[in-house]
Motif scaffolding. Structure first.
Motif, short mmCIF file in Angstrom:
data_model
loop_
_atom_site.label_atom_id
_atom_site.label_comp_id
_atom_site.label_asym_id
_atom_site.label_seq_id
_atom_site.Cartn_x
_atom_site.Cartn_y
_atom_site.Cartn_z
N VAL A 63 -55.30 57.25 -34.20
CA VAL A 63 -54.75 58.49 -35.08
C VAL A 63 -55.04 57.86 -36.83
O VAL A 63 -55.83 59.23 -37.10
CB VAL A 63 -53.43 58.52 -34.86
N THR A 65 -56.11 62.42 -31.60
CA THR A 65 -55.48 63.60 -32.01
C THR A 65 -54.18 63.39 -31.20
O THR A 65 -54.90 63.78 -29.82
CB THR A 65 -55.77 64.82 -32.74
N GLU A 66 -52.95 63.91 -31.66
CA GLU A 66 -52.44 64.91 -30.28
C GLU A 66 -53.18 65.97 -30.27
O GLU A 66 -53.09 67.09 -30.83
CB GLU A 66 -51.07 64.97 -31.01
N PHE A 100 -53.37 63.02 -26.14
CA PHE A 100 -54.52 62.67 -27.01
C PHE A 100 -55.44 63.31 -26.65
O PHE A 100 -55.55 62.91 -25.30
CB PHE A 100 -53.97 60.94 -27.40
#
Length: 192
Positions: free
Chosen positions: A138, A144-145, A157
């Motif tokens: 990240v 990324t979430e 993710f």
């Protein structure tokens, strides 16, 4: 000054403006973003991109440049040619530990092929705790979430455009299929 001469100058100015934008962007820019930046239509901007690409590739009576125009990560950017990766790497990476660990590469591969996926699912697939590795990925902007699992509430993710760009592909569909890399039914007997 004739209208044609003025139009040529405008074209040359648009081309130069587009090239300047491409030289300073940090991430690939979409056709729409580039068109907005140089105040041209998307059709005209695409024509200019093709003209730059041909120029850099030596197709317009110029020499082949050490860089090229690429469409990666959903957008356009100028990048060093793959043929010159070694000297570029020596300069850019000398003294830096920019490489990902084996654990990070494995985690990134699971996320790329299984996204959106929870941290727990990645850990179950890899058989180890991946919390620290996920934080690293990240932080490096590679994942990324992307949402929340409806059943468990866990964060999901996925990969980012920066991941695609670093891999040199335009979409996840360009990733190689996993099936040729997996053992066949006949090979599974030796694991029993």
């Amino acid at each position: 000054m004739s209208e044609q001469h003025g139009a040529e100058r405008d074209g040359a100015e648009q081309l130069a403006a587009l090239e300047a934008v491409l030289m300073v962007i940090e991430a690939p820019a979409s056709l729409e973003e580039l068109a907005g930046a140089i105040e041209a239509s998307e059709v005209r901007t695409h024509e200019l991109l093709q003209e730059l690409r041909e120029d850099y590739d030596g197709l317009r009576g110029t020499r082949v440049r050490g860089f090229e125009l690429r469409h990666v990560g959903g957008g356009w950017r100028i990048a060093a040619r793959a043929a010159h990766a070694e000297p570029v790497s020596r300069l850019v990476l000398e003294g830096q530990t920019a490489r990902l660990s084996q654990a990070a590469l494995e985690t990134l591969a699971v996320i790329a092929y299984r996204q959106p996926v929870s941290r727990a699912r990645v850990g179950a697939i890899r058989g180890v705790n991946v919390d620290g590795v996920v934080r690293t990925l990240v932080a490096r902007g590679l994942i990324t979430e992307t949402g929340t699992d409806k059943e468990t509430g866990a964060s999901l993710f996925g990969t980012t455009p920066a991941f695609l760009e670093r891999l040199g592909v335009d979409s996840l569909e360009e990733l190689p299929p996993l099936s040729p890399l997996l053992p066949g039914i006949e090979d599974l007997e030796e694991f029993s």
